[in-house]
Design an enzyme around this catalytic site. Structure first.
Site, mmCIF file in Angstrom:
data_model
loop_
_atom_site.group_PDB
_atom_site.id
_atom_site.type_symbol
_atom_site.label_atom_id
_atom_site.label_comp_id
_atom_site.label_asym_id
_atom_site.label_seq_id
_atom_site.Cartn_x
_atom_site.Cartn_y
_atom_site.Cartn_z
ATOM 1 N N PRO A 2 0.843 -1.492 0.041
ATOM 2 C CA PRO A 2 0.028 0.011 0.002
ATOM 3 C C PRO A 2 0.851 1.233 -0.195
ATOM 4 O O PRO A 2 1.835 1.245 0.625
ATOM 5 C CB PRO A 2 -0.812 -0.144 1.362
ATOM 6 C CG PRO A 2 -0.875 -1.411 1.458
ATOM 7 C CD PRO A 2 0.422 -2.180 1.173
ATOM 8 N N GLU A 3 0.589 2.363 -0.828
ATOM 9 C CA GLU A 3 1.158 3.374 -0.785
ATOM 10 C C GLU A 3 0.464 4.312 -0.253
ATOM 11 O O GLU A 3 -0.604 4.346 0.563
ATOM 12 C CB GLU A 3 1.316 3.688 -2.246
ATOM 13 C CG GLU A 3 2.333 2.778 -3.045
ATOM 14 C CD GLU A 3 2.497 3.166 -4.483
ATOM 15 O OE1 GLU A 3 2.318 4.191 -4.928
ATOM 16 O OE2 GLU A 3 2.658 2.209 -5.298
#
Length: 283
Positions: A2-3
């Site tokens: 996840p960014e």
């Protein structure tokens, strides 16, 4: 992994259930994830009020009434979901406990926050709130891309003379916080910059043009609830939708989305990671 948009979306989903609420009981169901949990974690969390829920780069930070901050990293497959409260138009009842529910927070308001991580690449730690920015996970992280400290002058100066590919430079968390592979590919396509070009050989004007584009792409992704490719889910269990708006990422062989370009999206490998680009319009 996840960014920033995915982590920010999760934070916003958790906030109504956690901010201002007391953790009535914390259950820690194993000794570690990627690293060992801090000593007496369940005891140190139980009875604490969550004064503030914030994000730093790809980490969620829960500032507690006792003067400590819970640091959470989702890793590759970690999910933080809320049940027992109404989120938006839906009421989510408590689900049956799952095998990989490693940390469960029973909130005094009736909510349950569950950290589930099948691959166990996530992490949790506790640190003194007043010194949390000096924690080893956070102390070398650069400015937030949506904050005032990240501006054109800063990025131009930070990348001046750097002889690494521009994509590598933007993925460096010491330069800017929270950017990952997906969004750097998307930003560089919109900017028309080849991800293989050396950062220090790109004009200051073109480097400066990346700042507003980074903000636009991140804000669009947050509005869409992030990008769901494999494991990522929002706090209510829903998928993100930004992946439907990708211009280059994961679109190998598709036509370039730049009007009038006529090129084709290619996939190359940089530092062991996939890079997607259109060689015709990205220079």
């Amino acid at each position: 992994m996840p960014e920033l948009p995915e982590v920010e979306t999760v934070r916003r989903g958790l906030a109504p259930a956690m901010e201002g609420a007391v953790i009535e009981t914390a259950h820690v169901n194993r000794p570690d994830l990627r690293w060992p949990f801090p000593e007496r974690m369940a005891e140190r969390l139980s009875g604490q009020r969550v004064e503030r829920l914030r994000r730093r780069s790809k980490y969620i930070l829960a500032d507690l009434s006792g003067g400590e901050t819970l640091i959470v990293h989702l890793g590759m497959s970690g999910r933080m979901t809320v049940s027992g409260v109404t989120l938006g138009d839906f009421h989510h009842a408590h689900p049956t406990p799952q095998k990989h529910d490693h940390v469960v927070l029973e909130m005094a308001n009736g909510a349950r926050v569950t950290f589930n991580d099948a691959r166990r690449f996530g992490a949790m730690d506790l640190a003194a709130t007043e010194a949390v920015e000096d924690h080893w996970l956070l102390r070398e992280i650069g400015p937030e891309p949506l904050g005032n400290a990240f501006d054109e002058a800063y990025l131009v100066e930070r990348l001046r003379g750097r002889m690494v590919p521009i994509k590598t430079a933007l993925l460096d968390q010491r330069v800017v916080a929270g950017l990952g592979n997906i969004y750097v590919c998307e930003v560089l396509h919109r900017a028309g910059i080849d991800p293989r070009r050396k950062a220090g050989r790109i004009s200051a004007a073109r480097i400066a043009s990346l700042v507003p584009l980074i903000r636009v792409v991140l804000e669009e992704a947050i509005t869409s609830g992030g990008s769901s490719l494999k494991d990522y889910r929002q706090a209510d269990g829903a998928m993100g939708y930004f992946q439907h708006g990708f211009r280059v990422y994961d679109r190998e062989g598709a036509g370039c989305a730049t009007p009038g370009c006529g090129g084709t999206v290619e996939r190359i490998v940089q530092s062991g990671r996939s890079t997607f680009l259109c060689a015709r319009c990205q220079r």
